[in-house]
Design a protein around this motif. Structure first.
Motif, mmCIF file in Angstrom:
data_model
loop_
_atom_site.group_PDB
_atom_site.id
_atom_site.type_symbol
_atom_site.label_atom_id
_atom_site.label_comp_id
_atom_site.label_asym_id
_atom_site.label_seq_id
_atom_site.Cartn_x
_atom_site.Cartn_y
_atom_site.Cartn_z
ATOM 1 N N VAL B 92 1.103 -1.405 0.164
ATOM 2 C CA VAL B 92 -0.445 0.036 0.257
ATOM 3 C C VAL B 92 0.792 1.469 -0.169
ATOM 4 C CG1 VAL B 92 -2.143 1.262 1.239
ATOM 5 C CG2 VAL B 92 -1.895 -1.031 1.237
ATOM 6 N N GLY B 93 1.693 1.097 0.876
ATOM 7 C CA GLY B 93 2.277 2.253 1.081
ATOM 8 C C GLY B 93 3.638 2.400 0.099
ATOM 9 N N GLY B 94 4.579 1.529 0.005
ATOM 10 C CA GLY B 94 5.910 1.490 -0.498
ATOM 11 C C GLY B 94 5.371 1.754 -2.215
ATOM 12 N N ILE B 98 2.351 5.889 -3.176
ATOM 13 C CA ILE B 98 4.093 6.408 -3.292
ATOM 14 C C ILE B 98 3.858 6.711 -4.744
ATOM 15 C CG2 ILE B 98 5.329 4.360 -4.297
ATOM 16 C CD1 ILE B 98 7.996 5.432 -3.169
ATOM 17 N N ARG B 99 4.278 8.099 -4.598
ATOM 18 C CA ARG B 99 4.756 9.219 -5.644
ATOM 19 C C ARG B 99 5.220 8.437 -6.533
ATOM 20 N NH1 ARG B 99 5.254 15.414 -3.928
ATOM 21 N NH2 ARG B 99 4.133 14.355 -2.580
ATOM 22 N N LYS B 100 4.773 8.545 -7.727
ATOM 23 C CA LYS B 100 6.080 7.466 -8.873
ATOM 24 C C LYS B 100 6.723 8.973 -9.772
ATOM 25 C CE LYS B 100 3.436 3.890 -8.380
ATOM 26 N NZ LYS B 100 2.145 4.167 -7.639
ATOM 27 N N ASN B 104 11.672 9.182 -7.056
ATOM 28 C CA ASN B 104 11.203 7.853 -6.569
ATOM 29 C C ASN B 104 11.485 6.404 -7.184
ATOM 30 O OD1 ASN B 104 11.073 8.922 -4.128
ATOM 31 N ND2 ASN B 104 9.055 9.488 -4.352
ATOM 32 N N ILE B 105 11.657 6.399 -8.838
ATOM 33 C CA ILE B 105 11.439 5.132 -9.314
ATOM 34 C C ILE B 105 12.896 4.287 -8.624
ATOM 35 C CG2 ILE B 105 13.845 6.227 -10.467
ATOM 36 C CD1 ILE B 105 10.483 3.988 -11.808
ATOM 37 N N GLY B 106 14.023 4.551 -7.534
ATOM 38 C CA GLY B 106 14.850 3.276 -7.382
ATOM 39 C C GLY B 106 13.461 2.394 -6.010
ATOM 40 N N ALA B 107 13.706 3.755 -5.986
ATOM 41 C CA ALA B 107 12.689 2.803 -3.630
ATOM 42 C C ALA B 107 11.491 2.242 -4.924
ATOM 43 C CB ALA B 107 11.589 4.032 -3.002
ATOM 44 N N VAL B 108 11.209 2.764 -5.674
ATOM 45 C CA VAL B 108 9.963 1.643 -5.694
ATOM 46 C C VAL B 108 10.344 0.425 -6.737
ATOM 47 C CG1 VAL B 108 8.355 1.878 -7.605
ATOM 48 C CG2 VAL B 108 8.566 3.737 -6.677
#
Lengths: 190, 408, 749
Positions: B92-94, B98-100, B104-108
């Motif tokens: 849900v969060g990650g 999460i804002r794409k 944030n692409i690396g975090a996703v």
């Protein structure tokens, strides 16, 4: 969880159910058939095959690596309080065991065995014992002991049972090539 | 009215996607891992796995024990459940909320990889089965015995002494019988079995050499079952129980002692036929058979330290048994076939000239997934931090240039 | 030109920097103290009549190839390992004629093997808990001390009894049931036995020389040769003297054989290869088999001879022929029970002539081995350095082409150079010197001298880094494996890679802090490595167990995990600087604080990346080795805890739960987590990764470390709270002032 359950699941037979397949080093001596009256029970340190019959009769197949036939027969005699009565193997009854000639003795009287580590005496007991030399300094013993009546009742079963004891051959891998199977060497990372 | 519902829904979503939940899960998981590691000394690896990492609902709360006996009054949820919540949180969060953006692409990507690892763990926990195959040279084996699953097998013997297909009573129906009793009926057999006095770890003692204690079971044919203390270092459960054979023909019942270590059926006869009952760990037929050709173990010269363990086996698949393949299984180099993996697990010196090799056979659908997850997580983290590092360095050089200009 | 106020401010700053540096030193000292407390220091003992070996001879002996721990290594490495285990130090300090002498391991080992009489007086055995000696009624002075073999000799019987008790307890209840004292006794007795096993079993002491009449083993073999000739001579002299001669030879042989047999049964002295065998066997063991036959034969013979003597009394011409009739079969059966006689050509014996046909009772291989050892023994007892050196060289040459390293790799000369280079010791020394320079630099901040010192420090730290890396590479090259295989290997690797990273960061920013961090970090961990090497007392270059024997996994999984450790440790040490620096007010400007925080954040990210990938790789390796990806094994759990904690830090920061001080406090806790994973799990004694090193003392040090870190974290948390309170107070003050001003402005005039 229910207290009564009907079991219908059966497992396909595998090599586990073949007694000639080694599952432990104790599988060196096997007996596929046994008398119906006997119950196979747990082995011990010295008993490769162990059976119970009647109330208190025990039948044990063991393997001994020390002493000769005489020494072991004398050991059994001591359980009846006698000492070195048997001095000559040639005078004993001969039976076939493991496809070899083996000697048999029968004893009776007051039997002494251990119970909880302490010696206990039993009146009116008998022993029927067979020892066979399989070579290499190794002896195989088959011994039945219990109350006289029970031992007498099981005598026929005992003699029949002697015919069923076999040495479990260790298969040489080279036997396989005789089966004519094609062998393909496979690299790792299958 | 609709607004209020939306608020509750949003609140729930907010909660499950929050950093706080993530941190709480991680901290609790960390505590569980730490406590379980310290407790392993006393209850063994299997004991710790059972207590902290079980998926049983009745083991939901865990009370850690310090130094083997001091129970900490701090009930923590089991690691399985914490990981489940963590998975939800990451989803849900990650991943969803999460804002794409390029930031944030690396975090996703890395969240995707780690969520994948949790899925791997879930599948492994529920679906993987571990078993062992102990082989002696020249013998062929087409079965394994499962770890941690006991069973009771009952079979009839033919007049020639051959075993017929055994009935199997599975683990779940035996392990709750410490104090209770269960009656098992078999349609084709002339008796029922009653199982009682199940012990997770026991040893069979003969009455000749051992004295009974208060916990000992009754004597049967010169033996009794003695409950024993589990040895964490051996990690071997010697399951045992008492079985009563109740013939349907009205004959009196007979007692039989069963124990895993016995290794062969205890026999009895009913209505003129011979039957056997035993308690091996669950036998698992394999779709292939293995013959041990030889096993090699080498030690470093002059030491007891093993330098090499490997076995050569002749392997035949059940569907294609005209072709036998020779395979060498080494430490770190297992064999894989149709979802089963065969590992070199133990080895010992030949006994009486008989060579021995112990294998572990595992069926795990998620076997190859961790590799993919690793690459995905690594890529994600690298991208995420490399971007930040790049931005930082750019900022630093700009600052240093500005300083230099300022001085000039 | 500084004003008076400015000068005061600078002076304050210098004092505060000094305070800060001293605190860091105190922390290092506390860490070091934990290790120091395990060192034993007692005044060196006077050894009367000790003759030091000639340095060239020792040099020659160092590079003698021996086999130990599964690989071929130089004599020096073997000697070192035994000295660490028994003596607990790298050298033995003694007094010779009042002068301090430090014996190197090689010299000591040479004494043990070739001059055991002297070695038995040396204070070899370190005992950490004298209670175990008090139990055998020995007089002890301190809890920890070193004892010589001779001091312990009178109590051997009792010690052996206690040892046997402990052994039977292990058999019945397992090793875990032993108390601390029992474990210590067990290890101590094993060391004692090891010592006895190292002495040359063929060294014939004076008593045996007297009783047997043989002065050396060569003597014995020569007597075998000349036996045939001398038999003829005795025969001519008369039957009685013939019998006496034969008896005499039998008795002498038996005395010698019994003495050697007893010693050889303990001996694990392995100095030369055994032809045709990959594992060099201890000559003692092989000789023991042969000599026991002599012993048995002789006892049978002597019993029968005594019976005969009782029967006949004194021999004269009347009873001689009867006696002879009885005696001959006795003698014959004795001869028959000995090992078969072989006829062979005489080797280069310089006692008897050459090219003679000889009667020998032992296999040629065995004779040659004993011979060579004898020759070496004789050469080294000659007291002439030239002869000693020549003896060693000849010994080496004899076996030069039988040295086979097999799969394990190895290089005698390479290892001698490695031992001499002492890379890591130099690393510590250079870093300490850099530390001194750094203090000087801090005190002269802002001056030209200070700027020069900066580059000096940078250069020194770089040199230390180079030495460390060179050491790692050299070791790796000799072992022919990936740089990290054992626990010991992790330490220099962490220092090497850590210094590289710190120097890189320093090069970008040039603020000097990273150099200070590098110095503290490098000294602490290299010093820990030094101490661990002695405490562990195993040869860290010995080959690995089968499951670890995979250069692929060692280079990927193990290296990544270790880099993860490194990142977390560096981050933690920077955070120590931050927290302690702020407490002392040394670090007070926003820029420095932000700089340190950014670096720590970067290191945490680094740690997460490497720990996560390394942990997963470990799982994949486990899946290929043990059939499961993850088993919640202690070592795996340790690695997972590091990953979890790094994730907690990052997400807490993202969520705004921790800010600057919080990050640093968390980073310090990361150090605790890393030490748990790196060290603590190894001492838990269970699981697949158990290295087998257990020591209550080591656990004590770990707990001391934990307490210290918690103290620092506490200081940081207190500081954060005070900071927040102050901020809130100043916020409130500002609001009050603003309201007051507002109301002041609204006041009607």
């Amino acid at each position: 969880m229910p207290k009564e359950v009907e079991i219908t699941e059966q497992r396909e037979l595998t090599q586990y159910d073949d007694p000639t397949v080694y599952k432990s080093i104790y599988d060196v001596v096997i007996a596929k058939k046994q008398p119906l009256d006997w119950r196979r029970v747990s082995g011990t340190e010295f008993r490769l095959l162990n059976y119970a019959a009647g109330e208190s009769t025990e039948i044990a197949v063991g393997r001994v690596g020390a002493g000769g036939l005489l020494a072991n027969f004398n050991r059994w005699e001591r359980e009846y309080g006698t000492e070195d009565v048997i001095t000559d193997i040639s005078g004993l009854k001969k039976v076939m065991l493991l496809e070899r000639e083996a000697s048999m003795i029968q004893l009776n009287g007051e039997f002494q065995k251990k119970l909880g580590g302490m010696p206990v005496k039993y009146q009116g007991w008998a022993t029927t014992g067979v020892i066979c030399d399989v070579g290499g300094g190794v002896l195989v013993t088959v011994k039945m002991m219990g109350p006289e009546e029970e031992v007498a009742a099981q005598h026929e079963n005992f003699m029949e049972f002697l015919k069923n004891i076999k040495i479990n051959p260790m298969q040489e891998p080279s036997e396989r090539s005789k089966k004519g199977l094609k062998i393909e060497e496979v690299k790792s990372g299958y | 009215m609709a607004k209020k519902n939306k608020n509750v829904g949003m609140l729930i979503l907010d909660f499950f996607s929050s950093y706080l939940l993530c941190i709480a899960c991680l901290v609790i998981l960390g505590l569980l891992v730490w406590f379980s590691t310290l407790e392993m000394k006393f209850i063994g690896l299997s004991g710790a796995l059972d207590k902290y990492y079980s998926s049983d609902l009745d083991k939901f709360f865990v009370l850690p024990t310090i130094n083997g006996d001091k129970v900490l009054p701090l009930p923590l949820p089991g690691a399985y459940w914490v990981c489940a919540v963590l998975f939800l949180n990451m989803l849900v969060g990650g991943l969803i909320r999460i804002r794409k953006s390029w930031r944030n692409i690396g975090a996703v990507i890395s969240h995707f990889g780690i969520a994948g690892l949790l899925v791997v763990g879930f599948v492994d926990h529920h679906e993987s089965i571990h078993s062992k195959m102990e082989t002696f040279q020249g013998n062929t084996y087409d079965y394994t015995t499962k770890f941690d699953f006991t069973s009771i097998e009952v079979s009839e013997f033919t007049a020639e002494g051959d075993k017929k297909k055994p009935y199997v009573i599975k683990h779940d129906m035996i392990v709750d019988l410490e104090d209770g009793m269960r009656r098992f009926k078999f349609q084709d057999l002339p008796f029922d079995l009653e199982v009682r006095n199940f012990r997770e770890h026991a040893v069979v003692r003969d009455v000749a050499n051992y004295v009974k204690s208060q916990e000992s079971g009754e004597s049967v044919d010169g033996f009794f079952l003695q409950p024993a203390k589990f040895d964490a270092s051996q990690d071997y459960y010697n399951y045992g129980c008492y079985v009563q054979v109740k013939p349907k023909n009205g004959e009196p019942p007979r007692q039989i002692i069963l124990c895993r270590s016995m290794g062969f059926p205890q026999t009895f006869s009913v209505d003129g036929k011979l039957y056997g009952v035993e308690m091996p760990n669950e036998i698992w037929p394999m779709p292939f058979s293995v013959e041990l050709i030889n096993s090699v173990g080498e030690h470093y010269p002059g030491t007891n330290r093993p330098s090499k363990f490997q076995s050569t086996i002749a392997w035949t698949g059940k569907d294609d048994d005209s072709v036998e393949k020779l395979k060498t299984i080494k430490m770190n180099e297992p064999m894989r076939y149709e979802g089963f993996t065969l590992y070199q697990a133990n080895w010992s010196e030949p006994i009486n000239g008989l060579e021995f090799s112990g294998f572990e056979v595992v069926n795990n659908p998620a076997d190859q997934w961790p590799k993919a997850c690793m690459w995905i997580s690594a890529a994600g983290l690298l991208i995420h931090f490399a971007l930040r590092l790049f931005k930082y360095l750019v900022r630093e050089t700009k600052k240093q240039n500005a300083n230099q200009e300022g001085e000039a | 030109m500084l004003t008076r106020k400015g000068k005061l401010k600078l002076m304050n700053k210098k004092i505060r920097i000094l305070g800060f540096v001293l605190t860091m030193l105190v922390i290092l000292a506390v860490a070091g103290k934990g290790i120091r407390s395990l060192m034993v220091s007692e005044p060196p003992r006077e050894i009367t009549g000790y003759q030091q070996w000639n340095t060239e001879v020792v040099e020659e002996m160092r590079s003698l190839p021996v086999q130990d721990g599964g690989r071929i290594k130089p004599f020096q490495s073997l000697a070192r390992r035994y000295m660490y285990a028994m003596h607990g130090d790298r050298g033995m300090k003694i007094l010779v004629n009042g002068e301090r002498v430090k014996l190197t391991p090689t010299e000591w080992m040479m004494d043990v093997i070739f001059r055991p009489g002297i070695a038995d007086d040396l204070p070899v055995f370190r005992v950490d808990n004298s209670a175990i000696l008090e139990q055998v009624d020995m007089e002890v002075k301190t809890l920890r001390d070193r004892y010589s073999f001779n001091q312990l000799k009178p109590h051997f019987v009792k010690l052996q009894e206690m040892f046997d008790d402990v052994k039977s307890q292990i058999d019945s209840r397992g090793k875990a049931s032993l108390s601390n004292e029992q474990e210590q006794l067990y290890s101590f007795m094993q060391l004692l036995q090891g010592y006895v096993g190292l002495r040359n079993p063929f060294f014939i002491d004076e008593k045996t020389q007297e009783q047997s009449g043989y002065t050396s083993m060569k003597d014995f073999y020569a007597s075998n040769q000349s036996y045939v000739e001398n038999l003829g001579v005795a025969q001519e002299a008369g039957v009685v003297s013939l019998i006496e001669f034969m008896d005499g030879k039998i008795i002498s042989d038996a005395i010698l054989m019994n003495v050697i047999n007893r010693r050889a049964s303990y001996s694990n002295l392995v100095l030369n290869p055994t032809a045709g065998e990959r594992a060099w066997s201890s000559i003692g063991k092989r000789f023991e088999e042969v000599s026991s036959v002599y012993g048995d034969a002789f006892s049978g013979y002597s019993q029968q001879v005594i019976a005969l003597k009782e029967k006949y009394g004194a021999l004269n011409t009347d009873n001689l022929s009867d006696y002879f009739k009885d005696y001959v079969p006795v003698y014959k059966s004795y001869m028959d029970s000995l090992p078969p006689v072989q006829k062979m050509k005489a080797p280069e014996f310089d006692v008897v002539g050459n090219e003679k046909v000889v009667l020998e009772r032992f296999s040629e291989g065995l004779i040659n081995e004993v011979e060579e050892l004898e020759r070496l023994q004789l050469a080294l007892s000659s007291e002439e350095a030239g002869k000693q050196q020549a003896g060693i060289i000849a010994f080496k040459e004899k076996y030069a082409d039988q040295i086979d390293f097999g799969d394990e790799g190895g290089s005698i000369s390479g290892e001698i150079i490695l031992n001499k280079m002492n890379y890591f010791n130099y690393g510590i020394a250079i870093l300490l010197f850099a530390g001194v320079m750094m203090i000087a630099m801090c005190l002269s901040v802002g001056t030209m001298f200070g700027r020069i010192l900066y580059w000096v420090v940078f250069g020194l730290v770089s040199m230390a880094c180079l030495f460390t890396v060179a050491g790692i590479v050299h070791r790796s090259w000799i072992m022919d494996r990936s740089p990290i295989g054992t626990l010991y290997d992790t330490m220099p690797f962490i220092v090497g890679t850590g210094l590289i990273l710190l120097l890189l960061i320093e090069w970008i920013h040039k603020r000097g802090v990273m150099l200070a961090v590098g110095i503290v970090f490098g000294v602490a961990i290299l010093f820990l490595a030094k101490s661990f090497e002695i405490m562990d007392a195993s040869d860290t270059m010995d080959p690995l167990v089968a499951v670890l024997k995979s250069n692929y996994w060692l280079s990927t999984h193990v290296v990544m995990i270790t880099l993860g450790y490194m990142g977390g440790i560096v981050a933690a040490i920077i955070s120590h600087f931050y927290l302690i620096g702020r407490v002392f007010g040394v670090i007070d400007d926003k820029e420095t604080k932000r700089y340190l925080t950014t670096i720590v954040y970067g290191m945490i990210a680094f740690t997460l990346l490497f720990s996560l990938v390394g942990t997963i790789l470990g799982g994949i390796w486990a899946a290929d080795s043990w059939g499961r990806f993850w088993g919640w094994d202690p070592k795996e759990n340790g690695a997972l805890l590091i990953v979890i904690w790094m994730l907690v830090i990052l997400h807490s920061r993202l969520g705004g739960y921790i800010r600057e001080v919080g990050l640093h406090v968390c980073s310090v806790f990361g150090f605790v987590v890393i030490v748990f994973s790196w060290w603590h799990v190894n001492f838990l004694g269970i699981g697949l990764h158990n290295y087998g090193f257990t020591s209550a003392d080591a656990m004590g040090s770990i707990w001391n470390f934990y307490y210290m870190e918690f103290l620092i974290m506490f200081a940081g948390i207190v500081m954060a709270i005070i900071g927040t309170v102050k901020k809130n107070n100043s916020k409130i003050d500002k609001q009050v002032t603003a309201i007051a001003e507002k109301s002041a402005l609204n006041q009607p005039l």
